[in-house]
Structures are given as C-alpha cells and as structure tokens.
Design an enzyme around this catalytic site. Structure first.
Site, PDB file in Angstrom:
ATOM      1  N   HIS A 185      30.664  69.855  -1.868  1.00 46.42           N
ATOM      2  CA  HIS A 185      29.563  70.223  -2.757  1.00 46.42           C
ATOM      3  C   HIS A 185      28.264  70.133  -1.956  1.00 46.42           C
ATOM      4  O   HIS A 185      27.316  69.459  -2.340  1.00 46.42           O
ATOM      5  CB  HIS A 185      29.530  69.322  -3.997  1.00 46.42           C
ATOM      6  CG  HIS A 185      29.605  70.100  -5.263  1.00 46.42           C
ATOM      7  ND1 HIS A 185      29.019  69.711  -6.431  1.00 46.42           N
ATOM      8  CD2 HIS A 185      30.209  71.289  -5.532  1.00 46.42           C
ATOM      9  CE1 HIS A 185      29.272  70.619  -7.364  1.00 46.42           C
ATOM     10  NE2 HIS A 185      29.983  71.571  -6.850  1.00 46.42           N
ATOM     11  N   HIS A 205      33.797  80.882  -1.311  1.00 48.06           N
ATOM     12  CA  HIS A 205      34.196  79.667  -2.011  1.00 48.06           C
ATOM     13  C   HIS A 205      35.484  79.894  -2.809  1.00 48.06           C
ATOM     14  O   HIS A 205      36.357  79.052  -2.853  1.00 48.06           O
ATOM     15  CB  HIS A 205      33.058  79.212  -2.937  1.00 48.06           C
ATOM     16  CG  HIS A 205      33.263  77.865  -3.529  1.00 48.06           C
ATOM     17  ND1 HIS A 205      32.840  76.712  -2.911  1.00 48.06           N
ATOM     18  CD2 HIS A 205      33.865  77.478  -4.674  1.00 48.06           C
ATOM     19  CE1 HIS A 205      33.162  75.681  -3.661  1.00 48.06           C
ATOM     20  NE2 HIS A 205      33.793  76.113  -4.737  1.00 48.06           N
TER      21      HIS A 205
END
Lengths: 236, 773
Positions: free
Chosen positions: B94, B47
């Site tokens: 997300h 990420h």
C-alpha cells in the site's frame, strides 16, 4: 468452575480468556453482548479488545449493552467479575470500578512485558500470589493510564483496593517502570466489596510455559481458589 | 445524468494506451460507456492485471505437493501443513496511499490483506510488515514513518491480529515514496477453503459491509502511476478510510456464515471494489453476473454508476448465496449489526451486467476483462550505473582505525538498530499464540484449536472430537534492497536466502513464500532489467529452498521526482517447526557456552571481502556501491540443513544469522538483544578470539557481510562435537569464543577491542527513540 466470558462486537481477547480457563481445567463459554441474562455462572470475565471500536471513548458504548445490566445485578449480588484491559475500561465506564483509564502518557499504543507487584494478598484475585513475587505479564493498550481524583486515591489506598502496581525487577514502584503514566503506578484495582476487579495487563497471555511466562496463572488461580470456598453461585 | 463523451483525452486520462482502447472496442464491438471505460482502466492497471510483469512471474516455482491453492488462482494461496490443517498467506503493498496519507494508507493496507485471507475461509492469526522510508533526519520522513506505524497499529490492534514483526530500512531512495508491505496469515481446515467464484446460475448475490462512498475512487489505477509533486493534492481522494471495528465484525460474520454451508462463493471488494469482485467471481466460475446499483447501500446522495463501481470504500464483501438460503445469511448479518443488501444474481450469460436507474450501464464479457488484459514484454537494458559499481575496489579506502567506534555507529544506525519503537506500538501477543516475540531472527507462533474457523455441522461430524495438534510456525520477511540495487540477481537470491536462514535459525523448515515486488517505472528499460533479474534471483532461490511462491503483489511506479526507489523485492517465508524443543532464539543464554561461527569468516573469492554494499561502507564511508557478497545457494542450503540437524540434536542454545554489519554486529546482538521486561534487558558478555586470514582487512573480518553464516552458541562440552559435525556436513565451522564476562571483547591478533554492553545496548535500543523525539 463455570465461567462466562462476555463478547462485545470487537472484543478480541475473548477466545484467549476461554482458552486459558479451559487450559486450567474449567468450563468457560462466550456470552454475546445482546444476552439479557448471564445464566448460571460462578464468575464472569470481561475480556480485552476494542468493544465497538473504542470509538467515542474506550468502553463508553459497551457499558450500555444488554448484558451489562445482567452483569451489574450479578456484581450487586456478590458475583465475582474480572475485567482485563478493555474489560477494565468497560467496568470503570460502568462505574463498577472506581477511576478511569485515559490515554497513555506516551500518546502511543504500548505492547510490552512489565513487572507487576501485588499490593495485597487480601483479595479474591491475589490470594495465591506470594508477597515477594513480581508477576511478569504483557500489556497492550493505548489508553491504560489509570486516573482518579485525590479523594478516590486516598480511599483506594486506605481500603486496600489497589491490587496491582507496575514495578521494576527489584519490586520498586519507579516512574521508569510505569509504562503509561498511571497514578501511583496503578495497574489494577478492585471495588470496595472486593468482588469486582480490573487490570490493564493480560494475565491470559502469560499462563503457559510456551508463551514465556506462567505468572498470570496466579491471578486466575486466586479467583478459582476463592470460588471453591464461596457458597452458592450468584445468579443474574 | 449525462456522462462525458469518450474522447482520446479521456482515454489517456484513464491511463489506457490507444492500443488498449482499440482492444476494448474489439471486445465490446462498440464504444464503451464512461463507466465501462473506468472499469477497463482499473482492471487493466498493473495492480489488478500484472500486465507488465506476468511473463516474468511465470518463472516462479508455484507447485509442490503441499500447494492446495496456487498463485494467482484466488485472493491468496493456500498450503497444507499436515493433519488436515492449511495456511493461507499473502503480502501486499500500500505504497502510494501511504505516501499521500500515511495513517489511513497503511491502515487500509492491513485491512486489505486481512480481508484477502478471511475471504479464503481462513481465520487471520498473524501479521507482519516490511517498511521502507527515507532518512530519519528529514522531518517529513519522520512524519511518514510515525503515521505509517500508527496506522498499522490502529488497524491491526483493533482488529485483534498480532503483528509479529517484520523489517524496516531507511534509505534516501525511499524519500517521498515509502514502502508499506503488509503480510497476513490465516489458518483453516482443507474442507473450509472458500472460492471467490460466482457458482450456481440463479444464486443471489449479496453485498455486506458499510455503505459505498466516494472514497478510494480508482485507487488501483492510482497505484499504477508515478508519484508526482501534485499527487498529494490531487490523489488524496484516492486514499481509502479504514474502519478496523467494521472489519472485525465482517470477518467474524463471514466465518460464521461459511460454517452454515449457505455460501456458494465469496470475494472481498478490495482494489477496484465492486468492479473487480463481480467480474472476477463470474470469470472464475465461467458464469455471468448481473447487479443493480440502486440496491447498493450508498453513503452519499447522487453517486454515479462510475463512482459506485470504482469506489474502494473499505470492509465490503460480495457473497454469493445458495438460492433458498437467504434467510440464514440475513440472520447472521443482523446478529453482527452489519449493513447488507441483495444486489444481484448469477447468470449464465458470461457477462457482467450492471443496471442503474433502469438503464444498463455496463455490459462486458466477464472473462475477457478479468483474464485477458494486455500483456507487455517490456524492453530490458542493464543499467549504466552498474559499470561503476563493478569497478569499485577497496584499494583507495583505508582500513578501519576505530573498530570500537564503528561497531557503535553501526548498532545505532537506524536500519540496524532495534525496531522496538515500531513493534511496541503493535499488539504482538493478542490471540495468546506468540511464542517468539519480535526481536529475534524470526517470529514464532503456535497454531491451536481456536486458531481455526468454526466448523459446519457436517465437517464437525466428520472431524469428530479429535483434538487439534498444536503446530508451530516461524515467519520472516526480508530484503536487503541495497544488494538488489547493486546486483539485482544476487540481491534477489539473498532476499530469499536470508529469510530462509532466519527460519533455520529459529528451528524451522520453509513451507512456502510470498513476495512483494516494489520497483520503479517499468517503461524505463533499466528498471525493467532490475525487475527481470531480481525475479530470476528470487525464483532460483525459492526453488533451492523448496519454497513454492503462493502469490504476492507487484507495485511499480515507485518513484518520486528524485528518481526511482532501490529495487525492493520483499520476500516473506513461512516455515514449520516440528517440535517445541527446536524453537531457537538469537541471544546467548549461559556463561561459559562456546560461540561457534558456521560458515566462512570471510569469502576469500570475493575481491571486496563482503564489504560491497555493506552497512559498513555506507556508515563509515558514505558509499552505497561495490558488488555485494555472492550467494551460493547450494552452500547456503547445506548450512541450513546442518544447522537444523544440530538444533534437532539438542546442541544449539542460540542461533543468529550474520547479515547487515557482519560478524561484529551479529555477536553484539547475541549479547544485548534479549528483553526480559520493560527496562530490563538481559546483557550477557562474550569473549572472541579471531584470526585475521592472510590478505584480509580488519573491517572485512568484523563488518564484512559474507553470506551463508550463522553464529551459534553451544554448551562448552558440546563444542568440539558440533564443530566436527558441521565440518563433516561440508560447512566451515570454528569456535570463535566463549559466552560470559561483563563486556564484549574481541582479540584479533595483538589487538584487543572492548565494548561496554550497557553502552552498546543503549545505542542499539534507543537510537530510533531518540531520532523520533
């Protein structure tokens, strides 16, 4: 004319109200909620948004802001006040307008264009709206279901305080045209003195051709027309 | 407080390999503290570090004359849009948090991307999203769908950003692993670009926003693992809780603060919170940073340094202030009633030093942790399933015998049906700038004076009272993941081409792109091949449409026990419309107008005639297979140039791209998709006359998804001229019918098919409503 647009923490249609008033050729400025005085203004707009995050209950905290005391004095002196969406909710919470706005019947936030019928042209906020004209304006709210007890509703009707109602394209006040379950399809009301009004739809989002509708202008133009005939500005 | 000893098990628990741990030992020259181990773990997660994809991302076109801040430099890329005005935009996922806690997961996704934009000094003016779910027949999917949509609505509506639309697809592969990709765009003047850099040795470092809690502990690391059955239980603590009210205050305060000129650098605390913001700002400026955790506002008593550094509590910002101007900063934070603290100082050591309780708990070279994460060239292998996909032929499959019913089923299919159940929950008109509402090919927004952040006195003097020219932006986000699954390279190209086509249909020329690469576990060579090929496709297409990629996000490990998701490289394109007269929408306008198809009725070079991977194959035959339609980028680009030329000449009254469901669905949507007001659709009929080319089946003609096609309508007297002009430009064009009449009717040879518009509208408009009841 000279407008003040109140700015609470998380007001988010404040700029839009200033924009449309300036677009119509008038002076408009933002007024921070901590201000104890309105200064000299001809009218006040309480704009849409999520004042204080709308935590607890929509408008429930905003009514205690310092500027609201000044607004109350201004209204008591006959000053003109228009509440839009969250502004309408705040004015009801502050008891400057009768009734309350509760959760939409669908339990969902609802953003769409509706038709609005003006129930009367006899108000500072509707005098320029032709009787056979349904305004096409957007709504965007989660708690716009207008509620009042029977006695209040009867009074509102008798005194012509219901200003706008949701209708269909033919002007009929049907249940299908009612986006949030408001009693009597009520979209906006005024106080008994007729100087304070509120509505859930957003006329400031429908006042320019490029946005797809200019119908909302009629509400601002009604107010401006009224102000041009009224004598000295109220002060608070 | 005693910290756990660093053991191989603890290292493994932090998702660090023995090799990575070895590298940490080399960097530090000693055993890391527990907090340091946590920091390496999040900073070197996919990420934050893109360690698995960085070599591939280099293939994207990232430079052009309009790029002011490029991909990877800062929190978001920035493009020039003329007259001294610029746009900052980015898309971010997300996915994992939304799988575990859909409402908060999606809400904080919006919060995070909005923060990335105002961190750049831009005022956020619009949002989009791209969502994927399993099939709505599953009650658990309905719960996730409903939770995600209301989470996005909750955050965006309260913050006051119009969510202009996006896309939603439903497919079994996303069951249990929904995709939530949120996009935000902001506007600013060139001079207002703010850097996330800790410049100026001796400058104080401020923390602003709510107190740090234990929520969202190591969310970035969580986002970089497979979702498992246990995830829901164990990882709930890794999902943050959002407060859009706070975000609105932080945003307004930061924009007001930037106008004072007292800010040397600013960065949001997003993924990896305090850790990421401190070491990245120091690394960018080539400085060091020293912070004192005892000064950080804390929500819970007794938080450890590990917890404080890794917390992902939302709505927090790190602000580096020019020394001597602290008071101005404090005054603005106090005006907005925001909690703040002076937590540290910029140093010249090049190190990130963290003190807690009088001890140094972290001492790491900032640049090495931020910029020198390991990079892996993963093994790639063509997936086995593709052999079967490529072998698929239409031979054994009967042509449609019920085209009338088939169109109805397609329009009611949730991936094609109207998404108004979704977008009516989003405020899509706040800020009084939305020109084309959700429901057409691309959303259109106007940028006006109050879209810009407030200027500093210095800048205001420089700009003078020159009015801000209104500008029009078109936005579209797209990805047909079925195509990408069946052919990652072509599918990647099509994702970009479709977004660009949507822009062209609305009258816009692309300015730039941002992408969100959603894939399964990259350690699986077949998945890595999907990533590699689709990135190659995206890159080639972005180059073809002159749309530099200004940044984006990579989300891997999107799989659940049932297997990986379909590879989903979502692309958002932003374009500029030169003149309000060029704004074009998809619905037919006037009776008697000519309907023209730009592009081939059917791609005769494609053995599957555009039916490979089509919605028709999925809906009528329950098959998700076959090589998807081919994308010729030159041809596609010529189509866009031609269409834009026609729009600019004033001849085009409507334009709609042909995508899922083919020509029949496209034309039906032109007839039924205009919404005048609540309960008031504008239905306008059409009469088509189609010819079945030799050797082409009816289902391919009506429902085939041959690429590079647009349905336009023009005034009857312009029809001949428009067809000629398109052909002259090299675009196949033919008049295929006329607007008007009560029904939609299609004549193909002897056959005549007729649909009631009321019925089509009801199926298309209400199908998701009915499934959600």
């Amino acid at each position: 004319m000279n407008f003040a647009v109140l700015q609470f923490p998380a007001s988010n249609c404040d700029q839009d109200a200033v924009h449309v008033l300036q677009h119509l050729g008038h002076d408009a400025r933002l007024l921070w909620h901590k201000e104890p005085s309105l200064g000299t203004v001809d009218a006040v707009i309480v704009p849409g948004g999520f004042s204080y995050g709308d935590y607890l209950r929509t408008g429930a905290i905003a009514r205690f802001s310092p500027v609201m005391q000044a607004l109350r004095r201004f209204a008591d002196n006959g000053g003109f006040v228009l509440g839009i969406c969250n502004g309408f909710q705040i004015l009801c919470e502050a008891h400057l307008l009768p009734g309350a706005l509760v959760r939409n019947r669908s339990l969902q936030f609802c953003c769409e264009t509706v038709y609005l019928k003006s129930a009367t042209a006899d108000s500072p906020f509707t005098n320029k709206i032709p009787a056979d004209k349904w305004l096409r304006v957007p709504i965007a709210h989660g708690e716009g279901c207008y509620f009042a007890d029977d006695e209040t509703l009867a009074k509102l009707r008798a005194r012509g305080q219901i200003l706008w109602q949701y209708c269909d394209e033919s002007g009929a006040l049907t249940d299908a045209a009612n986006p949030n379950g408001s009693l009597l399809n009520i979209a906006g009301v005024c106080n008994e003195r007729r100087n304070v009004a509120g509505l859930m739809p957003h006329p400031e989002r429908a006042s320019e051709g490029i946005l797809g509708s200019e119908d909302g202008r009629l509400i601002f133009e009604s107010l401006i027309e009224t102000l041009s005939h009224s004598t000295a500005a109220a002060v608070a | 407080m005693s910290e756990p000893a660093i053991t191989p098990e603890l290292v493994a628990k932090h998702n660090l390999t023995p090799e990575e741990y070895q590298k940490i030992l080399e960097i530090l020259g000693r055993t890391p503290t527990y907090t340091e181990l946590g920091i390496f773990s999040v900073m070197w997660s996919e990420h934050c570090s893109y360690k698995n994809t960085r070599p591939l991302l280099k293939g994207f076109p990232t430079k052009s004359a309009t790029v002011l801040v490029g991909a990877g430099e800062e929190n978001a890329g920035i493009l020039d849009m003329g007259d001294g005005i610029a746009i900052a935009f980015k898309i971010e996922s997300h996915n994992h948090p939304s799988a575990v806690e859909p409402f908060q997961g999606a809400a904080t996704g919006v919060g995070g991307i909005v923060r990335d934009i105002f961190t750049m000094g831009a005022r956020p003016v619009c949002a989009l999203n791209s969502l994927r779910f399993g099939e709505l027949s599953n009650p658990e999917v309905r719960r996730l769908f409903s939770g995600v949509v209301s989470g996005i609505a909750h955050y965006g509506n309260c913050f006051g950003i119009p969510t202009l639309g996006g896309e939603v697809y439903f497919d079994k592969s996303y069951e249990g692993n929904p995709l939530v990709n949120a996009f935000c765009l902001g506007v600013l003047r060139h001079e207002q670009i703010t850097r996330g850099a800790a410049h100026g040795v001796g400058n104080p470092v401020f923390y602003v926003g709510p107190a740090t809690g234990r929520d969202g502990l190591a969310g970035a690391a969580f986002a970089s693992q497979d979702l498992t059955e246990e995830s829901a239980e164990h990882q709930r603590g890794a999902v943050q809780v959002g407060d859009p009210f706070m975000e609105k205050l932080v945003c307004e305060a930061c924009l007001e603060l930037l106008a004072t000129g007292a800010v040397a650098g600013m960065q949001d605390m997003g993924a990896a919170g305090l850790t990421c913001s401190t070491c990245e700002t120091a690394a960018r400026a080539g400085t060091g940073i020293e912070i004192e955790l005892d000064r950080v506002p804390q929500r819970a008593p007794g938080m450890t340094s590990y917890e404080i550094m890794l917390s992902e509590s939302q709505e927090r910002m790190l602000v580096v202030v020019h020394r001597g101007r602290e008071e101005e900063v404090q005054r603005i934070f106090d005006k907005w009633d925001l909690p703040w603290a002076h937590i540290g100082t910029v140093t010249d050591s090049g190190r990130m030093v963290v003190r807690h309780g009088g001890r140094i708990v972290v001492d790491i070279p900032a640049k090495q942790i931020a910029d020198e994460s390991p990079v892996y060239q993963r093994e790639a292998r063509e997936p086995k399933y593709l052999q079967e996909v490529r072998a698929f032929r239409l031979d054994g499959m009967a042509d449609t015998l019920d085209a009338v019913g088939e169109l109805k089923r397609l329009l009611a299919w949730p991936s094609i049906a109207s998404k108004h159940w979704v977008y009516r929950q989003y405020d899509h008109q706040v800020r009084a700038g939305t020109v084309v509402l959700p429901g057409s090919d691309a959303a259109v927004i106007r940028i006006k004076a109050d879209s810009l952040p407030v200027m500093s006195a210095e800048l205001a003097a420089k700009v003078g009272d020159k009015p801000v020219p209104e500008k029009l932006l078109a936005l579209s986000v797209d990805c047909n993941a079925t195509y990408v699954y069946l052919d990652p390279y072509e599918g990647g190209k099509i994702a970009v081409a479709e977004a660009a086509r949507n822009l062209a249909c609305s009258g816009a020329v692309p300015l730039g792109a941002t992408d969100n690469l959603n894939f399964g576990n990259p350690h699986n060579p077949e998945i890595f091949w999907q990533i590699q090929e689709s990135v190659r496709g995206l890159a080639d297409a972005c180059r073809a449409f002159h749309a530099p990629v200004t940044g984006g996000n990579v989300s891997l490990y999107n799989q659940n026990p049932g297997g990986p998701i379909d590879p989903t490289p979502t692309v958002a394109l932003v374009g500029l419309i030169a003149d309000p007269a060029h704004i074009t929408t998809q619905w037919f306008r006037d009776e008697g107008d000519a309907i023209i198809l730009l592009g081939d009725a059917v791609d005769l070079a494609d053995p599957l005639r555009g039916l490979g991977g089509s919605a028709h194959l999925q809906v009528a035959h329950g098959k998700k297979t076959g090589t998807p339609p081919r994308m010729n980028l030159e041809k596609e680009k010529t189509l866009h140039t031609t269409l834009l030329g026609l729009i600019q000449s004033g001849s085009v009254k409507s334009a709609h791209d042909c995508s899922e469901g083919g020509l029949a669905v496209a034309v039906a949507e032109c007839c039924i998709s205009q919404c005048v007001a609540r309960g008031t659709p504008r239905l306008i009929g059409a009469e088509l006359n189609l010819t079945l080319p030799p050797g082409v089946r009816l289902d391919a003609l009506l429902f085939g998804e041959t690429q590079s096609r647009v349905v336009i309508s023009v005034a009857d007297h312009d029809a001949v001229k428009v067809v000629e002009r398109a052909r002259l430009m090299g675009v196949p064009a033919a008049r295929i019918g006329t607007v008007g009449g009560a029904p939609l009717s299609v004549a193909v040879g002897e056959a005549r098919l007729t649909w009631s518009l009321q019925e089509l509208h009801d199926l298309w408009w209400s199908s998701i409503d009915r499934l959600m009841q």
